[in-house]
Design an enzyme around this catalytic site. Structure first.
Site, PDB file in Angstrom:
ATOM      1  N   ASP A  84      -4.729   3.823  -1.856  1.00  0.00           N
ATOM      2  CA  ASP A  84      -5.818   4.214  -0.964  1.00  0.00           C
ATOM      3  C   ASP A  84      -6.311   5.613  -1.302  1.00  0.00           C
ATOM      4  OD1 ASP A  84      -6.077   1.938   0.863  1.00  0.00           O
ATOM      5  OD2 ASP A  84      -4.022   2.426   1.443  1.00  0.00           O
ATOM      6  N   MET A 121     -11.733  -5.538   5.527  1.00  0.00           N
ATOM      7  CA  MET A 121     -10.899  -4.604   6.289  1.00  0.00           C
ATOM      8  C   MET A 121     -10.591  -5.199   7.656  1.00  0.00           C
ATOM      9  SD  MET A 121     -10.180  -2.058   4.405  1.00  0.00           S
ATOM     10  CE  MET A 121      -9.282  -1.164   5.691  1.00  0.00           C
ATOM     11  N   HIS A 131      -1.368  -1.272  -4.168  1.00  0.00           N
ATOM     12  CA  HIS A 131      -2.616  -0.848  -3.522  1.00  0.00           C
ATOM     13  C   HIS A 131      -2.609   0.677  -3.331  1.00  0.00           C
ATOM     14  CE1 HIS A 131      -6.116  -1.729  -0.906  1.00  0.00           C
ATOM     15  NE2 HIS A 131      -5.656  -0.773  -0.110  1.00  0.00           N
ATOM     16  N   ASP A 159      -6.918  -6.209   4.334  1.00  0.00           N
ATOM     17  CA  ASP A 159      -6.247  -4.902   4.368  1.00  0.00           C
ATOM     18  C   ASP A 159      -6.266  -4.344   5.777  1.00  0.00           C
ATOM     19  OD1 ASP A 159      -5.220  -2.404   3.833  1.00  0.00           O
ATOM     20  OD2 ASP A 159      -6.937  -1.715   2.636  1.00  0.00           O
ATOM     21  N   MET A 200     -12.065   4.751  -0.492  1.00  0.00           N
ATOM     22  CA  MET A 200     -12.738   5.022   0.783  1.00  0.00           C
ATOM     23  C   MET A 200     -13.382   6.387   0.657  1.00  0.00           C
ATOM     24  SD  MET A 200      -9.707   3.482   3.124  1.00  0.00           S
ATOM     25  CE  MET A 200      -8.597   3.549   1.721  1.00  0.00           C
ATOM     26  N   GLY A 250      -2.854   4.079   7.966  1.00  0.00           N
ATOM     27  CA  GLY A 250      -1.945   2.946   8.008  1.00  0.00           C
ATOM     28  C   GLY A 250      -1.407   2.778   9.423  1.00  0.00           C
ATOM     29  N   GLY A 251      -0.713   1.670   9.639  1.00  0.00           N
ATOM     30  CA  GLY A 251      -0.011   1.477  10.897  1.00  0.00           C
ATOM     31  C   GLY A 251      -0.871   1.091  12.090  1.00  0.00           C
ATOM     32  N   MET A 296      -8.890   8.433  -0.354  1.00  0.00           N
ATOM     33  CA  MET A 296      -9.742   8.847   0.783  1.00  0.00           C
ATOM     34  C   MET A 296     -10.216  10.274   0.566  1.00  0.00           C
ATOM     35  SD  MET A 296      -7.516   7.441   3.982  1.00  0.00           S
ATOM     36  CE  MET A 296      -6.596   5.905   3.923  1.00  0.00           C
ATOM     37  N   SER A 302       0.838  -1.202   0.000  1.00  0.00           N
ATOM     38  CA  SER A 302       0.000   0.000   0.000  1.00  0.00           C
ATOM     39  C   SER A 302       0.871   1.249   0.000  1.00  0.00           C
ATOM     40  CB  SER A 302      -0.903   0.017   1.235  1.00  0.00           C
ATOM     41  OG  SER A 302      -1.509   1.288   1.352  1.00  0.00           O
TER      42      SER A 302
HETATM   43  C1  DX5 Z   1      -6.222   1.864   5.676  1.00  0.00           C
HETATM   44  C2  DX5 Z   1      -5.823   1.486   4.272  1.00  0.00           C
HETATM   45  C3  DX5 Z   1      -4.752   0.485   4.198  1.00  0.00           C
HETATM   46  C4  DX5 Z   1      -3.431   0.901   4.810  1.00  0.00           C
HETATM   47  C5  DX5 Z   1      -2.859  -0.319   5.443  1.00  0.00           C
HETATM   48  O1  DX5 Z   1      -7.444   2.505   5.642  1.00  0.00           O
HETATM   49  O2  DX5 Z   1      -6.929   0.977   3.556  1.00  0.00           O
HETATM   50  O3  DX5 Z   1      -4.538   0.065   2.855  1.00  0.00           O
HETATM   51  O4  DX5 Z   1      -2.524   1.414   3.907  1.00  0.00           O
HETATM   52  O5  DX5 Z   1      -1.726   0.039   6.145  1.00  0.00           O
HETATM   53  P1  DX5 Z   1      -1.010  -0.984   7.137  1.00  0.00           P
HETATM   54  O6  DX5 Z   1      -0.604  -2.160   6.325  1.00  0.00           O
HETATM   55  O7  DX5 Z   1       0.114  -0.196   7.674  1.00  0.00           O
HETATM   56  O8  DX5 Z   1      -2.044  -1.357   8.187  1.00  0.00           O
HETATM   57 ZN    ZN Z   2      -6.519   0.078   1.608  1.00  0.00          ZN
END
Ligand code: DX5
Ligand code: ZN
Length: 232
Positions: free
Chosen positions: A37, A139, A35, A177, A70, A146-147, A39, A12
């Site tokens: 994202d 999800m 990937h 994810d 998203m 992330g994180g 938003m 991602s």
């Molecule tokens: C969160 C995103 C993910 C994110 C995952 O809303 O959809 O794709 O990048 O990040 P990690 O792998 O750090 O949880």
């Molecule tokens: Zn994602």
């Protein structure tokens, strides 16, 4: 085991350096999907990138793009990502007004159609609609950042989807994810995931390319060998 394709790994770019996206894509050139994202600061409390950046990224890499939208009103905003050339375009079930129509539009534009469910969204409500989709994105964190820590309770949805695919009731590829890393990828693989999104575990690593290979190796080792997945 011969004949069983390797699990798919989708780094991602949310965890990448947004000022160097072409280089960051090149750093994971051995990955299956990239990937992305998207938003909108409405569906989730965060704002990232949109169609213009995706169009540029399509020029900059040969890795198939996996766009995770998203956003509110995906009925209106999702098809252009497919028209631009994204390989897989995923919308959120919670935001879609007419998910069947969206799937049709995405496929007509040449993309795979993906449907995502947030951690608290039951899968049962969407099983009928999923017959029109190519990908189910489960999800394993609340979408937005992330994180975050992996939520193992969503694996029940993965197991249900895996069973329905293996018995021929659904044809979706099962993607997960959120919070996927060396400590969680195996339990997700055991539950039946086909495609693993990983942001911080890949781009937080010293060598992102190696991190992809390591995750793929772990996932392959833990995946039930009896099932067949596709690399489509
Ligand atoms: C969160 C995103 C993910 C994110 C995952 O809303 O959809 O794709 O990048 O990040 P990690 O792998 O750090 O949880
Ligand atoms: Zn994602």
């Amino acid at each position: 085991m011969a004949g069983v394709p390797a699990p798919l790994i989708a780094p991602s770019i949310l965890s990448a350096d947004f000022s160097r996206l072409a280089d960051e894509a090149a750093a994971v050139e051995g990955s299956d999907w990239l990937h992305v994202d998207v938003m909108d600061a409405h569906f989730v409390p965060n704002l990232t990138i949109g169609l213009p950046v995706v169009e540029s990224l399509l020029q900059a890499t040969d890795i198939p793009l996996d766009c995770h939208l998203m956003i509110e009103d995906p009925d209106r905003w999702a098809p252009p990502y497919a028209e631009a050339g994204a390989h897989n375009v995923t919308v959120h079930a919670e935001a879609a007004r007419d998910p069947r129509r969206i799937a049709k539009d995405l496929r007509a534009a040449g993309a795979r159609a993906g449907l995502s469910v947030k951690p608290n969204t039951p899968l049962e409500d969407w099983l009928e609609v999923l017959r029109d989709y190519d990908t189910l994105l489960v999800m394993s964190v609340e979408p937005g950042f992330g994180g975050q820590s992996f939520m193992p309770e969503v694996l029940d949805k993965v197991r249900t989807a895996r069973r329905l695919v293996d018995t021929g009731h659904l044809t979706v590829l099962v993607e997960i994810d959120g919070g996927i890393g060396t400590d969680t990828v195996e339990q997700a693989a055991e539950a039946g995931v086909d495609c693993f999104v990983a942001g911080s575990a890949v781009y937080g690593a010293e060598d992102p390319g190696r991190a992809v290979e390591a995750l793929r190796g772990q996932a392959a080792h833990a995946s039930p060998h009896r099932r067949e997945t596709t690399r489509e």
